[in-house]
Write an enzyme that holds these catalytic residues in place. Structure first.
Site, PDB file in Angstrom:
ATOM      1  N   ALA A  14     -10.607  -3.145   4.621  1.00  0.00           N
ATOM      2  CA  ALA A  14     -10.650  -2.272   5.713  1.00  0.00           C
ATOM      3  C   ALA A  14     -11.675  -2.639   6.783  1.00  0.00           C
ATOM      4  O   ALA A  14     -12.849  -3.409   6.458  1.00  0.00           O
ATOM      5  CB  ALA A  14     -11.226  -0.777   5.640  1.00  0.00           C
ATOM      6  N   ARG A  19     -17.031  -4.556   8.841  1.00  0.00           N
ATOM      7  CA  ARG A  19     -17.970  -4.451   9.785  1.00  0.00           C
ATOM      8  C   ARG A  19     -19.512  -3.854   9.340  1.00  0.00           C
ATOM      9  O   ARG A  19     -20.315  -4.330   9.811  1.00  0.00           O
ATOM     10  CB  ARG A  19     -17.606  -3.757  11.062  1.00  0.00           C
ATOM     11  N   SER A  38      -6.714  -6.011  -2.228  1.00  0.00           N
ATOM     12  CA  SER A  38      -5.852  -5.596  -1.069  1.00  0.00           C
ATOM     13  C   SER A  38      -4.579  -5.701  -1.127  1.00  0.00           C
ATOM     14  O   SER A  38      -3.975  -6.176  -2.275  1.00  0.00           O
ATOM     15  CB  SER A  38      -6.179  -6.342   0.117  1.00  0.00           C
ATOM     16  N   TYR A  60      -4.673  -2.465  -5.865  1.00  0.00           N
ATOM     17  CA  TYR A  60      -5.664  -1.357  -6.388  1.00  0.00           C
ATOM     18  C   TYR A  60      -6.065  -1.140  -7.690  1.00  0.00           C
ATOM     19  O   TYR A  60      -6.819  -1.043  -8.352  1.00  0.00           O
ATOM     20  CB  TYR A  60      -5.955  -0.354  -5.563  1.00  0.00           C
ATOM     21  N   HIS A  81      -7.531   9.168   0.322  1.00  0.00           N
ATOM     22  CA  HIS A  81      -8.946   9.105  -0.460  1.00  0.00           C
ATOM     23  C   HIS A  81      -8.688  10.023  -1.786  1.00  0.00           C
ATOM     24  O   HIS A  81      -9.439   9.818  -2.650  1.00  0.00           O
ATOM     25  CB  HIS A  81      -9.817  10.065   0.588  1.00  0.00           C
ATOM     26  N   LYS A  99     -15.576   8.814   4.614  1.00  0.00           N
ATOM     27  CA  LYS A  99     -15.470  10.262   5.301  1.00  0.00           C
ATOM     28  C   LYS A  99     -14.123   9.987   5.835  1.00  0.00           C
ATOM     29  O   LYS A  99     -13.712   9.057   6.499  1.00  0.00           O
ATOM     30  CB  LYS A  99     -16.693  10.506   6.267  1.00  0.00           C
ATOM     31  N   ARG A 167      -6.134   6.225  12.677  1.00  0.00           N
ATOM     32  CA  ARG A 167      -6.650   7.575  13.178  1.00  0.00           C
ATOM     33  C   ARG A 167      -5.841   8.479  14.082  1.00  0.00           C
ATOM     34  O   ARG A 167      -5.974   9.416  14.218  1.00  0.00           O
ATOM     35  CB  ARG A 167      -8.056   7.270  13.838  1.00  0.00           C
ATOM     36  N   ASP A 179     -11.387  13.080  11.723  1.00  0.00           N
ATOM     37  CA  ASP A 179     -11.872  11.726  11.737  1.00  0.00           C
ATOM     38  C   ASP A 179     -13.257  11.585  12.190  1.00  0.00           C
ATOM     39  O   ASP A 179     -14.109  10.866  11.716  1.00  0.00           O
ATOM     40  CB  ASP A 179     -10.919  10.817  12.423  1.00  0.00           C
TER      41      ASP A 179
HETATM   42  N1  LIG Z   1     -18.539   5.717   7.767  1.00  0.00           N
HETATM   43  C1  LIG Z   1     -18.063   4.882   8.965  1.00  0.00           C
HETATM   44  O1  LIG Z   1     -18.978   4.671   9.839  1.00  0.00           O
HETATM   45  C2  LIG Z   1     -16.654   4.866   9.319  1.00  0.00           C
HETATM   46  C3  LIG Z   1     -16.339   4.181  10.697  1.00  0.00           C
HETATM   47  C4  LIG Z   1     -15.011   4.286  10.737  1.00  0.00           C
HETATM   48  C5  LIG Z   1     -13.954   4.477   9.957  1.00  0.00           C
HETATM   49  N2  LIG Z   1     -14.380   5.151   8.518  1.00  0.00           N
HETATM   50  C6  LIG Z   1     -13.507   5.713   7.592  1.00  0.00           C
HETATM   51  O2  LIG Z   1     -13.001   4.598   6.791  1.00  0.00           O
HETATM   52  C7  LIG Z   1     -11.993   4.679   6.505  1.00  0.00           C
HETATM   53  C8  LIG Z   1     -10.973   3.483   7.008  1.00  0.00           C
HETATM   54  O3  LIG Z   1     -11.377   3.170   8.468  1.00  0.00           O
HETATM   55  P1  LIG Z   1     -10.966   1.800   9.005  1.00  0.00           P
HETATM   56  O4  LIG Z   1     -11.063   2.118  10.503  1.00  0.00           O
HETATM   57  O5  LIG Z   1     -11.589   0.702   8.366  1.00  0.00           O
HETATM   58  O6  LIG Z   1      -9.320   1.786   8.686  1.00  0.00           O
HETATM   59  P2  LIG Z   1      -8.396   0.370   8.339  1.00  0.00           P
HETATM   60  O7  LIG Z   1      -9.214  -0.733   9.088  1.00  0.00           O
HETATM   61  O8  LIG Z   1      -7.226   0.680   9.214  1.00  0.00           O
HETATM   62  O9  LIG Z   1      -8.277   0.295   7.096  1.00  0.00           O
HETATM   63  C9  LIG Z   1      -7.741   0.996   6.052  1.00  0.00           C
HETATM   64  C10 LIG Z   1      -7.458  -0.052   4.765  1.00  0.00           C
HETATM   65  O10 LIG Z   1      -6.503   0.550   4.010  1.00  0.00           O
HETATM   66  C11 LIG Z   1      -5.595  -0.090   3.246  1.00  0.00           C
HETATM   67  N3  LIG Z   1      -4.697   0.969   3.402  1.00  0.00           N
HETATM   68  C12 LIG Z   1      -3.879   1.107   2.343  1.00  0.00           C
HETATM   69  N4  LIG Z   1      -2.989   1.883   2.378  1.00  0.00           N
HETATM   70  C13 LIG Z   1      -2.768   1.738   3.850  1.00  0.00           C
HETATM   71  C14 LIG Z   1      -1.730   2.481   4.822  1.00  0.00           C
HETATM   72  N5  LIG Z   1      -0.357   3.060   4.324  1.00  0.00           N
HETATM   73  N6  LIG Z   1      -1.918   2.347   6.071  1.00  0.00           N
HETATM   74  C15 LIG Z   1      -2.953   1.493   6.558  1.00  0.00           C
HETATM   75  N7  LIG Z   1      -3.879   0.972   5.575  1.00  0.00           N
HETATM   76  C16 LIG Z   1      -3.768   1.286   4.445  1.00  0.00           C
HETATM   77  C17 LIG Z   1      -5.590  -1.266   4.077  1.00  0.00           C
HETATM   78  O11 LIG Z   1      -6.206  -2.215   3.144  1.00  0.00           O
HETATM   79  P3  LIG Z   1      -5.338  -3.433   2.452  1.00  0.00           P
HETATM   80  O12 LIG Z   1      -4.059  -3.577   3.129  1.00  0.00           O
HETATM   81  O13 LIG Z   1      -6.287  -4.328   2.602  1.00  0.00           O
HETATM   82  O14 LIG Z   1      -5.172  -2.857   1.268  1.00  0.00           O
HETATM   83  C18 LIG Z   1      -6.280  -1.067   5.257  1.00  0.00           C
HETATM   84  O15 LIG Z   1      -7.158  -2.337   5.620  1.00  0.00           O
HETATM   85  C19 LIG Z   1     -11.188   6.014   6.973  1.00  0.00           C
HETATM   86  O16 LIG Z   1     -11.509   6.859   6.087  1.00  0.00           O
HETATM   87  C20 LIG Z   1     -12.390   6.127   8.285  1.00  0.00           C
HETATM   88  O17 LIG Z   1     -12.429   7.727   8.556  1.00  0.00           O
HETATM   89  C21 LIG Z   1     -15.769   5.354   8.433  1.00  0.00           C
END
Ligand SMILES: NC(=O)c1ccc[n+]([C@@H]2O[C@H](COP(=O)([O-])OP(=O)(O)OC[C@H]3O[C@@H](n4cnc5c(N)ncnc54)[C@H](OP(=O)(O)O)[C@@H]3O)[C@@H](O)[C@H]2O)c1
Length: 326
Positions: A14, A19, A38, A60, A81, A99, A167, A179
């Site tokens: 992700a 990042r 992944s 996974y 989650h 989160k 999102r 979100d």
């Molecule tokens: N704490 C913070 O600062 C922060 C900031 C942004 C986001 N978040 C949270 O982190 C989580 C991920 O956010 P992100 O922005 O990093 O998302 P993202 O880049 O889209 O990553 C989600 C990952 O989930 C996996 N995945 C599994 N099934 C999926 C599906 N059906 N569709 C899309 N992806 C799927 C993919 O990994 P693989 O393909 O590699 O398996 C993908 O890389 C969310 O819960 C978000 O609320 C937290």
């Protein structure tokens, strides 16, 4: 554990992992990232190369079967989650889950229960509350600097640029209040306790892309906030007491620059310089320490259930136009 370091596995390549959290785990003296999984092996290989992660899994489930892993970090879409926390607990892994912990309070409660039964630690990855600026605000409030707090105002808004961002996808648990509004709800609860009623109004484009909400607390105390995924970039938090106020310019994503806390009383204004910190490193260190010492975390996972209860009510209010009791 090896050398006192918690051995982590990462579920999904992700953006947030790449990042923020993988760089933090690399800096953490209590952590070692031993594997990443992944759905696309090539993507896992890319990330593994970037962060020198020794083991790559093409699923996974394969990562959860790896006996060299003590804990998993789950940065999957919000709708996944619940499922992957339950499976991680089943596999005996401690869980740091992004989160919002779940997409409803009911799901969150099941996750808490499953982790408790399996004797593994569960924590929601709300990193902002580990930053010293939040501790400074709590200390100022507790010391009576602004009198009894009665109002928390906050906002977290920005523009999601890609139309296929998770999102914006309702089936993946997207939506503004779940979100990003979750941060505003969390900081309001951190400062005022548990709300008893919620009201919200939202603009919907598939999901709520802009939402303004009000939470009511005992003693006529209130939190008001707005959040958005199609809105200008803004973040702030103001805590108002009966004799003063505290303002945070960057309550959720202060980066590592020293933030300023502004304290106002009457016509007096004081600027407190808070040391810069990496809140992600502080969060993962705390998690590893709790596992190592078998300690209750500063923010137990039940807190996430209460956060989701408020979010459930805000969403219900935005749908129905009614005030929803919590
Ligand atoms: N704490 C913070 O600062 C922060 C900031 C942004 C986001 N978040 C949270 O982190 C989580 C991920 O956010 P992100 O922005 O990093 O998302 P993202 O880049 O889209 O990553 C989600 C990952 O989930 C996996 N995945 C599994 N099934 C999926 C599906 N059906 N569709 C899309 N992806 C799927 C993919 O990994 P693989 O393909 O590699 O398996 C993908 O890389 C969310 O819960 C978000 O609320 C937290």
């Amino acid at each position: 554990m090896t050398d006192g370091r918690l051995r982590w596995g990462i579920l999904g390549a992700a953006r947030i992992a790449v990042r923020r959290v993988l760089p933090a785990l690399q800096r953490s003296e209590r952590s070692a990232v031993v594997a990443i999984a992944s759905r696309d092996r090539a993507r896992a290989e890319d990330v593994a190369r970037q962060f020198s992660i020794p083991t790559i899994h093409g699923s996974y489930d394969a990562l959860l079967a790896n006996h060299d892993i003590d804990a998993v970090y789950i940065p999957l879409p919000n709708s996944l989650h619940h499922q992957w926390t339950l499976r991680s607990a089943e596999a005996g892994k401690h869980v740091l889950c992004e989160k919002p912990l779940a997409t409803s309070a009911e799901e969150a409660q099941e996750m808490v229960q499953a982790c408790r039964e399996r004797g593994v630690l569960l924590q929601e990855a709300f990193m902002h509350r580990f930053h010293p600026q939040i501790e400074a605000v709590q200390a100022l409030v507790a010391a009576g600097e602004i009198g009894p707090p009665w109002l928390v105002r906050s906002a977290f808004t920005f523009t999601v640029t890609s139309a296929d961002d998770i999102r914006l996808n309702p089936s993946l648990g997207g939506g503004g209040v779940i979100d990003v509004g979750c941060y505003c709800v969390n900081i309001s609860r951190l400062l005022l306790g548990e709300p008893h009623a919620a009201y919200a109004a939202a603009h919907i484009e598939g999901v709520d892309v802009r939402l303004a909400g009000i939470l009511r607390f005992d003693g006529d105390r209130v939190a008001e906030f707005d959040c958005g995924l199609r809105a200008p970039f803004r973040q702030f938090c103001e805590v108002v007491g009966v004799s003063g106020s505290i303002f945070l310019e960057r309550p959720f994503q202060p980066e590592e620059r020293p933030p300023t806390v502004l304290v106002r009383r009457g016509d007096q204004e004081r600027r407190l310089e808070i040391p810069g910190a990496n809140q992600y490193v502080l969060m993962v260190d705390h998690f590893a320490e709790c596992v190592h010492q078998n300690r209750t975390p500063r923010y137990p996972a039940e807190d996430a259930v209460a956060n989701m209860r408020a979010i459930d009510a805000l969403r219900e209010s935005a749908r129905s136009g009614r005030v929803i009791p919590i």
